[in-house]
Design an enzyme around this catalytic site. Structure first.
Site, short mmCIF file in Angstrom:
data_model
loop_
_atom_site.label_atom_id
_atom_site.label_comp_id
_atom_site.label_asym_id
_atom_site.label_seq_id
_atom_site.Cartn_x
_atom_site.Cartn_y
_atom_site.Cartn_z
N GLU A 135 -13.15 -11.06 -23.02
CA GLU A 135 -12.45 -11.95 -22.09
C GLU A 135 -11.04 -11.40 -21.85
O GLU A 135 -10.05 -11.97 -22.32
CB GLU A 135 -12.40 -13.38 -22.65
CG GLU A 135 -11.94 -14.39 -21.61
CD GLU A 135 -11.72 -15.77 -22.19
OE1 GLU A 135 -12.00 -16.75 -21.50
OE2 GLU A 135 -11.24 -15.88 -23.34
N GLU A 153 -12.23 -24.23 -29.02
CA GLU A 153 -11.38 -23.04 -28.94
C GLU A 153 -9.89 -23.42 -28.97
O GLU A 153 -9.44 -24.22 -28.15
CB GLU A 153 -11.68 -22.29 -27.65
CG GLU A 153 -10.82 -21.06 -27.42
CD GLU A 153 -11.09 -20.40 -26.08
OE1 GLU A 153 -10.61 -19.27 -25.88
OE2 GLU A 153 -11.76 -21.01 -25.23
#
Length: 259
Positions: A240, A143
């Protein structure tokens, strides 16, 4: 139809961690993700998943001492053994929880470590993790994170992630594309997702600024989410974000999209 997973490290935080599984199911989620499971008995988490008919979608490899400021250890040449032990621990948890996807946080480049040494260490660690996870039937994702929220974080853009994946040379490393982080670092969201879709195994979302739910900021999710669906994306989208006024109160965006 897109699949949305509740990120239990960000949503329902007014409840204890294990209660958040119940809340996610009650809110209509069918999948969950979170930072780490390692502070909890894996069988207890498994029971919460089964009771609520939830799929375990994603968690991170062990990332060092989080409360002490670590945000991953994969670029630290002095912690390679710790990283490898963490891979084994993640596999142990993933097998019990039915989790088939694990994220590797690169981490902040330690003081005294050059960018080149950090890069070399990252490649070494990813090759190891990709091989071990593939043998266990688990996909590895990496990520890119913005440098405003985490100054000094090593991996920052989609192009850099793709370059790292190419150098690792494994078919078991993919991109976890975080819309919030990439809006800050590079923008151009829809063509970037389209151009990299074959290597994107997981997506996360939040609006910007504020990192709140879709509809609270500048990102046009009314366009972007249908666009991702039309591209044929088959993975999960992790929610998120930090609810602006409570998780349940802020879910109208999701209810509207799923109707």
């Amino acid at each position: 139809m897109l699949k949305f997973a509740a990120n239990l490290s960000m949503l329902f935080t007014e409840y204890d961690f294990l209660e958040r599984f119940d809340q996610a199911a009650q809110a209509g989620f069918r999948g969950v993700e979170y930072l780490f499971p390692y502070d909890f008995d894996v069988e207890i988490i498994k029971t919460k998943l089964e009771e609520n008919k939830l799929q375990q979608v994603l968690f991170n490899l062990p990332a060092g001492e989080w409360d002490a400021g670590d945000r991953g250890i994969a670029v630290d040449p002095n912690r390679i053994e710790e990283f490898q032990l963490g891979v084994a621990k993640a596999i142990e948890y993933a097998k019990v929880l039915g989790n088939t996807q694990v994220n590797c946080l690169a981490g902040i480049v330690p003081q005294g470590v050059t960018q080149q040494d950090a890069h070399t260490t990252f490649i070494i660690n990813l090759r190891y993790a990709a091989q071990q996870l593939e043998a266990a039937g688990i996909t590895l994702v990496i990520e890119a994170i913005n440098t405003r929220d985490i100054p000094g974080f090593f991996l920052n853009t989609t192009q850099q992630a793709q370059s790292v994946i190419a150098e690792v040379g494994s078919n078991n490393v993919f991109v976890q594309y975080d819309i919030y982080h990439m809006q800050i670092m590079e923008g151009d969201l829809s063509p970037t997702i389209a151009n990299n879709l074959s290597r994107i195994a997981h997506i996360q979302l939040a609006d910007n600024p504020g990192r709140h739910e879709p509809g609270t900021g500048e990102i046009n999710y009314d366009f972007l989410l249908p666009h991702i669906d039309e591209l044929g994306y088959q993975g999960w989208i992790g929610c998120e974000y930090k609810p602006k006024a409570g998780t349940h109160q802020g879910l109208s965006w999701l209810n509207a999209f799923q109707q």
